[in-house]
Design a protein around this motif. Sequence first.
Motif, short mmCIF file in Angstrom:
data_model
loop_
_atom_site.label_atom_id
_atom_site.label_comp_id
_atom_site.label_asym_id
_atom_site.label_seq_id
_atom_site.Cartn_x
_atom_site.Cartn_y
_atom_site.Cartn_z
N GLU A 111 -62.10 -23.21 -12.57
CA GLU A 111 -62.55 -23.77 -13.84
C GLU A 111 -62.85 -22.68 -14.87
N ARG A 112 -63.37 -21.56 -14.44
CA ARG A 112 -63.68 -20.47 -15.37
C ARG A 112 -62.41 -19.97 -16.06
N ALA A 113 -61.31 -19.90 -15.33
CA ALA A 113 -60.04 -19.47 -15.93
C ALA A 113 -59.59 -20.47 -16.99
N VAL A 114 -59.76 -21.75 -16.70
CA VAL A 114 -59.39 -22.79 -17.67
C VAL A 114 -60.24 -22.65 -18.93
N ALA A 115 -61.54 -22.40 -18.77
CA ALA A 115 -62.41 -22.22 -19.94
C ALA A 115 -61.98 -21.02 -20.76
N ILE A 116 -61.60 -19.92 -20.10
CA ILE A 116 -61.13 -18.73 -20.82
C ILE A 116 -59.86 -19.05 -21.60
N ALA A 117 -58.94 -19.78 -20.97
CA ALA A 117 -57.68 -20.13 -21.64
C ALA A 117 -57.93 -21.05 -22.83
N LEU A 118 -58.81 -22.03 -22.66
CA LEU A 118 -59.09 -22.97 -23.74
C LEU A 118 -59.78 -22.27 -24.92
N ALA A 119 -60.73 -21.39 -24.63
CA ALA A 119 -61.39 -20.66 -25.71
C ALA A 119 -60.40 -19.78 -26.46
N THR A 120 -59.48 -19.18 -25.73
CA THR A 120 -58.46 -18.34 -26.36
C THR A 120 -57.58 -19.16 -27.29
N ALA A 121 -57.12 -20.32 -26.80
CA ALA A 121 -56.25 -21.17 -27.63
C ALA A 121 -57.01 -21.75 -28.83
N LEU A 122 -58.29 -22.05 -28.66
CA LEU A 122 -59.09 -22.52 -29.78
C LEU A 122 -59.16 -21.47 -30.89
#
Length: 352
Positions: free
Chosen positions: A83-94
Amino acid sequence: MSEPSPTPVRRRRRRLLRFAGAFVVLLAVAGYLGVQYLTGGVGAPRCKVVSANGDGASYEFTPEQAVNAATISAIGTSRGMPERAVAIALATALQESGLRNIRHGDRDSLGLFQQRPSQGWGTEKQIMDPTYSAGIFYEHLAKVRGYSRLPLTVAAQRVQRSGFPQAYAKHEPDATLLAAALTGRAAATLTCQGRPAATTPAGGPTSVRAALARDFGRDVFQEAGATVDTAGSSASPAPAAPDSAAPSASPVSPDSSASPAPAAPTAAATADRTVTVPVREGSDSGSATLRRGWELAHWAVANSSALHIDRVSYAGREWTAGTSEGSWHTADGKSGRDADDAAAEVRIVTGQ
């Protein structure tokens, strides 16, 4: 010599012209608002994720952003990323694109993560494919030693090499909420209005299957055993090629003040519009099963506008498109043991 004062007739004519001009402007504004209501209005927030911790935190976003966020999350979990990797990816795309698959940016930057063909991220066509761009982001993130223990800004920066590395920090709260919902850890926390815009491609079970294959991989059919209910029977669908999926950019849904949806049609009327996705049993007393189920259920809600999805049911809870809040509620007749049985499958009812 001063000009003569306007005659009463001229004054009335000017007054009428002003009134007519104002009336035309009002008609134009009313027409614009009507179109925005029917098509969803680009940029208007029509999806929402809330915290499961009871702290009142929430994040509102558009169906277009919801589809892209769901794809980013599904690509990550399908690769076994936490889940932490998903959060990093989502923050990056945001930060990089506002979760929109854009064809412009700094120099030759493109897509959700503003990746550059000239820097070896892939071809323009590849980068504009959200499944590819998310996958290559995770590929680079996985090479960052100890990324899950690093501050989000540091982990994202080691992948992106941005000129503004601290900019990712402001998106961490929203990305964390999204990741909790889209990975299935936070149950029934993601909702969308769910009404497609006029420009949305046709949906239906075939489009849902294709999008599932696009985001979760073809194994979603073998391992989760997705089926399409037909009148009186169920059959395993042929895996759909990922590139046959509907476009990732989804139109915006309408105003949240829409009237509640009418009563659900009978089972016979919806049987040929239903995709049933059995959820695999987990190895830790059912918690992995529930997490996987809510991941699929939230994915379906996030894609509801793009794929013309009317209802999503899981674990005794149901989401219905077009209601005033689009919230999850207890499904009729699903409580106690029934709810436990319902955790074995996600049911997705399409509008076509």
